[in-house]
Design a protein around this motif. Structure first.
Motif, PDB file in Angstrom:
ATOM      1  N   GLY A   7       0.811  -1.213   0.000  1.00 37.06           N
ATOM      2  CA  GLY A   7       0.000   0.000   0.000  1.00 37.06           C
ATOM      3  C   GLY A   7       0.839   1.256   0.000  1.00 37.06           C
ATOM      4  N   GLU A   8       0.147   2.374   0.121  1.00 36.50           N
ATOM      5  CA  GLU A   8       0.809   3.671   0.084  1.00 36.50           C
ATOM      6  C   GLU A   8       1.339   4.058   1.458  1.00 36.50           C
ATOM      7  OE1 GLU A   8      -1.478   6.747  -1.702  1.00 36.50           O
ATOM      8  OE2 GLU A   8      -2.398   5.398  -3.130  1.00 36.50           O
ATOM      9  N   ARG A   9       2.279   5.008   1.451  1.00 40.37           N
ATOM     10  CA  ARG A   9       2.799   5.546   2.701  1.00 40.37           C
ATOM     11  C   ARG A   9       1.726   6.386   3.383  1.00 40.37           C
ATOM     12  NH1 ARG A   9       8.619   8.181   1.651  1.00 40.37           N
ATOM     13  NH2 ARG A   9       9.205   6.863  -0.060  1.00 40.37           N
ATOM     14  N   VAL A  10       1.781   6.438   4.693  1.00 38.73           N
ATOM     15  CA  VAL A  10       0.848   7.257   5.463  1.00 38.73           C
ATOM     16  C   VAL A  10       1.608   8.473   5.957  1.00 38.73           C
ATOM     17  CG1 VAL A  10      -0.629   7.341   7.477  1.00 38.73           C
ATOM     18  CG2 VAL A  10      -0.470   5.237   6.150  1.00 38.73           C
ATOM     19  N   ARG A  11       1.113   9.659   5.615  1.00 43.19           N
ATOM     20  CA  ARG A  11       1.756  10.897   6.044  1.00 43.19           C
ATOM     21  C   ARG A  11       1.052  11.382   7.305  1.00 43.19           C
ATOM     22  NH1 ARG A  11       1.187  15.813   2.150  1.00 43.19           N
ATOM     23  NH2 ARG A  11      -0.688  16.004   3.354  1.00 43.19           N
ATOM     24  N   LEU A  12       1.785  11.542   8.381  1.00 43.09           N
ATOM     25  CA  LEU A  12       1.198  11.914   9.662  1.00 43.09           C
ATOM     26  C   LEU A  12       1.251  13.408   9.921  1.00 43.09           C
ATOM     27  CD1 LEU A  12       2.542   9.033  11.891  1.00 43.09           C
ATOM     28  CD2 LEU A  12       0.282   9.285  10.919  1.00 43.09           C
ATOM     29  N   TYR A  13       1.317  14.219   8.863  1.00 41.11           N
ATOM     30  CA  TYR A  13       1.339  15.661   9.042  1.00 41.11           C
ATOM     31  C   TYR A  13       0.624  16.328   7.877  1.00 41.11           C
ATOM     32  CZ  TYR A  13       5.120  15.616   5.597  1.00 41.11           C
ATOM     33  OH  TYR A  13       5.859  15.432   4.460  1.00 41.11           O
ATOM     34  N   VAL A  14       0.246  17.588   8.095  1.00 46.16           N
ATOM     35  CA  VAL A  14      -0.292  18.416   7.025  1.00 46.16           C
ATOM     36  C   VAL A  14       0.658  19.580   6.842  1.00 46.16           C
ATOM     37  CG1 VAL A  14      -2.702  17.789   7.363  1.00 46.16           C
ATOM     38  CG2 VAL A  14      -1.759  19.710   8.613  1.00 46.16           C
ATOM     39  N   ARG A  15       0.648  20.158   5.662  1.00 53.24           N
ATOM     40  CA  ARG A  15       1.544  21.279   5.384  1.00 53.24           C
ATOM     41  C   ARG A  15       0.915  22.579   5.846  1.00 53.24           C
ATOM     42  NH1 ARG A  15       1.982  18.479   0.041  1.00 53.24           N
ATOM     43  NH2 ARG A  15       3.808  17.155   0.265  1.00 53.24           N
ATOM     44  N   TYR A  38       9.515  23.054  12.063  1.00 58.23           N
ATOM     45  CA  TYR A  38      10.101  23.873  11.005  1.00 58.23           C
ATOM     46  C   TYR A  38      11.419  23.210  10.637  1.00 58.23           C
ATOM     47  CZ  TYR A  38      12.567  27.599   8.636  1.00 58.23           C
ATOM     48  OH  TYR A  38      13.289  28.315   7.713  1.00 58.23           O
ATOM     49  N   ILE A  39      11.492  22.660   9.436  1.00 61.59           N
ATOM     50  CA  ILE A  39      12.673  21.922   8.982  1.00 61.59           C
ATOM     51  C   ILE A  39      13.426  22.771   7.970  1.00 61.59           C
ATOM     52  CG2 ILE A  39      13.454  19.816   7.837  1.00 61.59           C
ATOM     53  CD1 ILE A  39      10.867  18.513   8.922  1.00 61.59           C
ATOM     54  N   TYR A  40      14.732  22.906   8.191  1.00 61.72           N
ATOM     55  CA  TYR A  40      15.553  23.721   7.297  1.00 61.72           C
ATOM     56  C   TYR A  40      16.878  23.016   7.046  1.00 61.72           C
ATOM     57  CZ  TYR A  40      17.842  25.223  11.626  1.00 61.72           C
ATOM     58  OH  TYR A  40      18.506  25.249  12.821  1.00 61.72           O
ATOM     59  N   LYS A  84       7.547  26.744   4.570  1.00 58.71           N
ATOM     60  CA  LYS A  84       6.634  25.668   4.934  1.00 58.71           C
ATOM     61  C   LYS A  84       6.961  25.126   6.321  1.00 58.71           C
ATOM     62  CE  LYS A  84       4.577  25.752   1.010  1.00 58.71           C
ATOM     63  NZ  LYS A  84       3.300  26.408   0.899  1.00 58.71           N
ATOM     64  N   VAL A  85       5.937  24.614   6.968  1.00 55.26           N
ATOM     65  CA  VAL A  85       6.066  23.987   8.279  1.00 55.26           C
ATOM     66  C   VAL A  85       5.202  22.732   8.258  1.00 55.26           C
ATOM     67  CG1 VAL A  85       4.182  25.262   9.371  1.00 55.26           C
ATOM     68  CG2 VAL A  85       6.051  24.471  10.756  1.00 55.26           C
ATOM     69  N   ARG A  86       5.563  21.734   9.046  1.00 52.86           N
ATOM     70  CA  ARG A  86       4.759  20.517   9.147  1.00 52.86           C
ATOM     71  C   ARG A  86       3.954  20.550  10.430  1.00 52.86           C
ATOM     72  NH1 ARG A  86       8.924  15.672   7.390  1.00 52.86           N
ATOM     73  NH2 ARG A  86       9.311  16.446   5.278  1.00 52.86           N
ATOM     74  N   VAL A  87       2.645  20.332  10.322  1.00 51.50           N
ATOM     75  CA  VAL A  87       1.763  20.257  11.484  1.00 51.50           C
ATOM     76  C   VAL A  87       1.394  18.785  11.648  1.00 51.50           C
ATOM     77  CG1 VAL A  87      -0.372  21.046  12.548  1.00 51.50           C
ATOM     78  CG2 VAL A  87       0.868  22.561  10.994  1.00 51.50           C
ATOM     79  N   PHE A  88       1.893  18.158  12.703  1.00 49.50           N
ATOM     80  CA  PHE A  88       1.692  16.734  12.909  1.00 49.50           C
ATOM     81  C   PHE A  88       0.334  16.460  13.537  1.00 49.50           C
ATOM     82  CE2 PHE A  88       6.184  17.126  12.378  1.00 49.50           C
ATOM     83  CZ  PHE A  88       6.526  15.983  11.687  1.00 49.50           C
TER      84      PHE A  88
END
Length: 94
Positions: A7-15, A38-40, A84-88
């Motif tokens: 199956g597909e990967r599950v992404r545990l965050y929204v952008r 915040y990933i840089y 961009k930031v990731r909101v888990f």
């Protein structure tokens, strides 16, 4: 992807996007308390990676348009505005 997993990967965050340092409340309320990252990319390798992360969490809604206020562990750099930031999706209240 994990070996042997179908199956597909599950992404545990929204952008999300950082709008500034200070900026329908029902839907936004669900995000309160969620972790943010915040990933840089840095020039010098640290712990075997060029990527670094500043963690924070959603503090409260701001206004009526779906914007939230967030608190980060350390200050964000000025170049983060508009990035961009990731909101888990955790911790979950369900």
């Amino acid at each position: 992807m994990v070996k042997g997993r179908q199956g597909e990967r599950v992404r545990l965050y929204v952008r999300g996007t950082i709008l500034g340092y200070k900026r329908s409340k029902d839907e936004v309320g669900w995000y309160c308390g969620k972790r943010m990252a915040y990933i840089y990319k840095a020039k010098v390798k640290k712990n075997g990676s060029h990527y670094r992360c500043i963690w924070g969490k959603v503090a409260r809604p701001h206004g009526n348009s779906g914007i939230v206020l967030a608190k980060f562990k350390s200050n964000l750099p000025p170049k983060s505005m508009g990035d961009k930031v990731r909101v888990f999706m955790y911790p979950s209240n369900i």
